[in-house]
Design an enzyme around this catalytic site. Structure first.
Site, PDB file in Angstrom:
ATOM      1  N   GLU A 165      -9.239 -43.218 -34.416  1.00 28.01           N
ATOM      2  CA  GLU A 165      -9.539 -44.581 -34.830  1.00 28.01           C
ATOM      3  C   GLU A 165     -10.880 -44.659 -35.536  1.00 28.01           C
ATOM      4  O   GLU A 165     -11.045 -45.385 -36.526  1.00 28.01           O
ATOM      5  CB  GLU A 165      -9.543 -45.517 -33.598  1.00 28.01           C
ATOM      6  CG  GLU A 165      -8.135 -45.790 -33.089  1.00 28.01           C
ATOM      7  CD  GLU A 165      -8.139 -46.547 -31.778  1.00 28.01           C
ATOM      8  OE1 GLU A 165      -7.177 -47.288 -31.520  1.00 28.01           O
ATOM      9  OE2 GLU A 165      -9.108 -46.381 -30.994  1.00 28.01           O
ATOM     10  N   GLN A 166     -11.847 -43.889 -35.071  1.00 25.81           N
ATOM     11  CA  GLN A 166     -13.157 -43.887 -35.732  1.00 25.81           C
ATOM     12  C   GLN A 166     -13.049 -43.372 -37.159  1.00 25.81           C
ATOM     13  O   GLN A 166     -13.674 -43.881 -38.083  1.00 25.81           O
ATOM     14  CB  GLN A 166     -14.143 -43.011 -34.938  1.00 25.81           C
ATOM     15  CG  GLN A 166     -14.622 -43.657 -33.649  1.00 25.81           C
ATOM     16  CD  GLN A 166     -15.536 -42.720 -32.879  1.00 25.81           C
ATOM     17  OE1 GLN A 166     -15.334 -41.514 -32.887  1.00 25.81           O
ATOM     18  NE2 GLN A 166     -16.521 -43.287 -32.211  1.00 25.81           N
TER      19      GLN A 166
ATOM     20  N   VAL B   8     -12.817 -46.317 -28.001  1.00 23.53           N
ATOM     21  CA  VAL B   8     -12.418 -45.928 -29.347  1.00 23.53           C
ATOM     22  C   VAL B   8     -12.022 -44.457 -29.317  1.00 23.53           C
ATOM     23  O   VAL B   8     -12.634 -43.654 -28.616  1.00 23.53           O
ATOM     24  CB  VAL B   8     -13.558 -46.158 -30.364  1.00 23.53           C
ATOM     25  CG1 VAL B   8     -14.737 -45.239 -30.106  1.00 23.53           C
ATOM     26  CG2 VAL B   8     -13.065 -46.004 -31.805  1.00 23.53           C
ATOM     27  N   SER B   9     -10.957 -44.127 -30.017  1.00 26.40           N
ATOM     28  CA  SER B   9     -10.530 -42.721 -30.078  1.00 26.40           C
ATOM     29  C   SER B   9     -11.118 -42.089 -31.329  1.00 26.40           C
ATOM     30  O   SER B   9     -11.574 -42.767 -32.253  1.00 26.40           O
ATOM     31  CB  SER B   9      -9.002 -42.633 -30.124  1.00 26.40           C
ATOM     32  OG  SER B   9      -8.526 -43.184 -31.343  1.00 26.40           O
ATOM     33  N   THR B  10     -11.097 -40.774 -31.348  1.00 21.39           N
ATOM     34  CA  THR B  10     -11.632 -40.044 -32.511  1.00 21.39           C
ATOM     35  C   THR B  10     -10.864 -40.414 -33.767  1.00 21.39           C
ATOM     36  O   THR B  10     -11.440 -40.639 -34.841  1.00 21.39           O
ATOM     37  CB  THR B  10     -11.526 -38.526 -32.265  1.00 21.39           C
ATOM     38  OG1 THR B  10     -12.172 -38.202 -31.045  1.00 21.39           O
ATOM     39  CG2 THR B  10     -12.167 -37.750 -33.412  1.00 21.39           C
TER      40      THR B  10
END
Length: 495
Positions: free
Chosen positions: A12-13, A8-10
């Site tokens: 996307e979070q 998960v990317s920052t």
């Protein structure tokens, strides 16, 4: 070991609410095992493949430490479709299954495209592999090598030379099968039973021979030394094992003969004997279902001493009356040697041969007192005659070549035809000479007298008198071949 991969990317979070915990929990539930290694990239963009956990996972897959990978969906591997396909293919090429948890992804436009592309790439790779293998096999065959060992009875496979070599024991069984079927006219079922009773093993090591196995040997042209590759088209047949419905199965079929690749392998059976067996197989239903229309005592044993053709029994008509003769004429389509037109009355020849054989029927011991040099002397004379025929043919061809070179008035096509005929005659004489010389060198004193007596007694005890069928069988126990030298002279070669 089973692997779980989550990413998960920052961004996307923050914007999409992706949760690493949710991905891992879903993967764990699907895997349903405690033997799991987690590979997690937290806060890494899916645009690039350089991620610590993914790199470690790829190394472990290459090192064969991972057997299966669970991932939430392909965009966790990479946001770029081509990168996701590369990793997916990389894992599968190592025999590692990759399972995607998100079922909804498969129904999305991206998912449909992903699976379509993966399928297309897989089919493309499969087609390329098949093409490379097929091309390699053809090239190998064109070089005169055997592409695949089909475990043919009578031969062993030399892997280094990629060639069949004669298995002497099995080859002797093949020769016996052809002899019994063609010369002794014994049915395939009886031959199979005899092989089983003698304890002869099949190619696969089985103790029991079946009629169909004997039939396959009799039908196999390869024993003449003519072996063909690229003969069968098996395209698409691999899917048959996944199809239960017989109507949907793809059948193996012949390619066009122009695509066959001929290979010369060691010969076990003479072509003439193979062709006789093929002809008998065509007639087998009639031959073994009921008595033959016309019966010939010496069928399969006669050969013309002049031209070398085998002689067969036939019915002819003289002045409106039926007569039975043996002839060396070959009038069927494609016959290479028409014969020297030797005809001899069946009744006369049958009587003469039987009179000579009969002395050994009641006194088999005479076979050992019988002057074996008589046979050898006869064969030596035949060999000398064949050598003379070969010299004449060579001399005749040289003369024709000289005429061809110095004359402009002669018919060119006619000269060519005569040259070809002489070449054919010489080749046949040379082939026959090789056969005769083999017989001359063969040890003829290794017969088992008790076995001969037992066979003869068994045949005689079947009937109160010696019937036509018993005579025929007795002759085949004792006689190898009858050479007919014109209408007045015969030579009988005993085993």
């Amino acid at each position: 070991m089973i692997a779980l991969y989550g990413r998960v990317s920052t961004e996307e979070q923050a914007t999409k609410g992706y949760s690493l915990r949710n991905q891992i929990e879903e993967c764990r539930r699907k895997a349903n095992t405690k033997e799991i290694v987690e590979y997690v990239d937290d806060g890494y963009s899916g645009e690039f493949l350089e991620r610590p956990a993914l790199t470690k996972l790829r190394e472990d897959v290459k090192g064969n430490r991972i057997t299966k990978v669970y991932c939430y969906d392909p965009d966790r591997l990479s946001r770029k479709l081509m990168n996701a396909l590369i990793i997916d293919d990389e894992f599968r090429s190592k025999g590692v299954d990759i399972i995607y948890i998100n079922g909804e992804y498969a129904d999305s436009p991206e998912g449909k495209l992903f699976y379509s592309l993966r399928g297309a790439i897989s089919e493309f790779e499969k087609a390329k592999i098949t093409e490379r293998m097929s091309s390699g096999r053809k090239r190998k065959a064109q070089e005169g090598k055997i592409v695949k060992n089909h475990k043919m009875y009578g031969y062993d496979y030399d892997k280094e030379k990629a060639m069949y070599v004669v298995n002497e024991h099995e080859a002797s069984v093949v020769k016996m099968i052809f002899h019994k079927f063609v010369v002794e006219q014994i049915g395939m079922n009886s031959i199979a039973k005899e092989l089983t009773a003698k304890g002869v093993k099949t190619k696969t090591g089985k103790d029991v021979w079946h009629r169909q196995v004997v039939r396959q040997i009799l039908m196999n042209e390869s024993y003449t030394g003519d072996y063909y590759q690229n003969k069968w088209n098996t395209e698409g047949m691999i899917r048959n094992k996944y199809t239960d419905n017989p109507d949907n199965k793809i059948k193996m079929r012949h390619r066009d003969k122009s695509e066959w690749i001929p290979i010369n392998i060691p010969q076990i059976i003479e072509r003439t004997q193979y062709e006789e067996a093929a002809e008998l197989l065509k007639q087998s239903r009639r031959r073994y279902a009921k008595a033959a229309v016309n019966q010939y005592l010496l069928s399969g044993l006669l050969r013309c001493g002049t031209c070398g053709n085998t002689m067969v029994g036939t019915k002819t008509t003289w002045w409106g009356k039926p007569h039975f003769i043996y002839t060396d004429r070959k009038s069927h389509a494609g016959a290479k040697h028409p014969g020297c037109v030797l005809d001899i009355k069946m009744e006369k020849l049958d009587e003469e041969v039987w009179k000579d054989v009969e002395q050994f029927v009641y006194n088999p011991e005479l076979l050992f007192k019988y002057d074996n040099t008589k046979d050898v002397s006869m064969e030596l004379k035949q060999a000398e005659k064949l050598k003379e025929d070969i010299k004449k043919a060579e001399k005749g061809r040289k003369k024709l070549y000289s005429l061809f070179a110095i004359s402009d008035d002669l018919d060119e096509e006619e000269l060519k035809k005569e040259i070809v005929e002489l070449q054919d005659k010489q080749r046949k004489a040379e082939e026959r000479l090789m056969e005769v010389e083999k017989e001359i060198n063969k040890n003829k004193n290794d017969r088992d007298i008790d076995s001969i007596k037992e066979t003869i007694n068994e045949l005689i005890s079947k009937e109160d008198r010696i019937t036509f069928d018993v005579k025929k069988s007795l002759i085949r126990v004792l006689v190898k071949e009858v050479i007919v030298e014109g209408k007045e002279k015969i030579n009988i070669n005993y085993f």
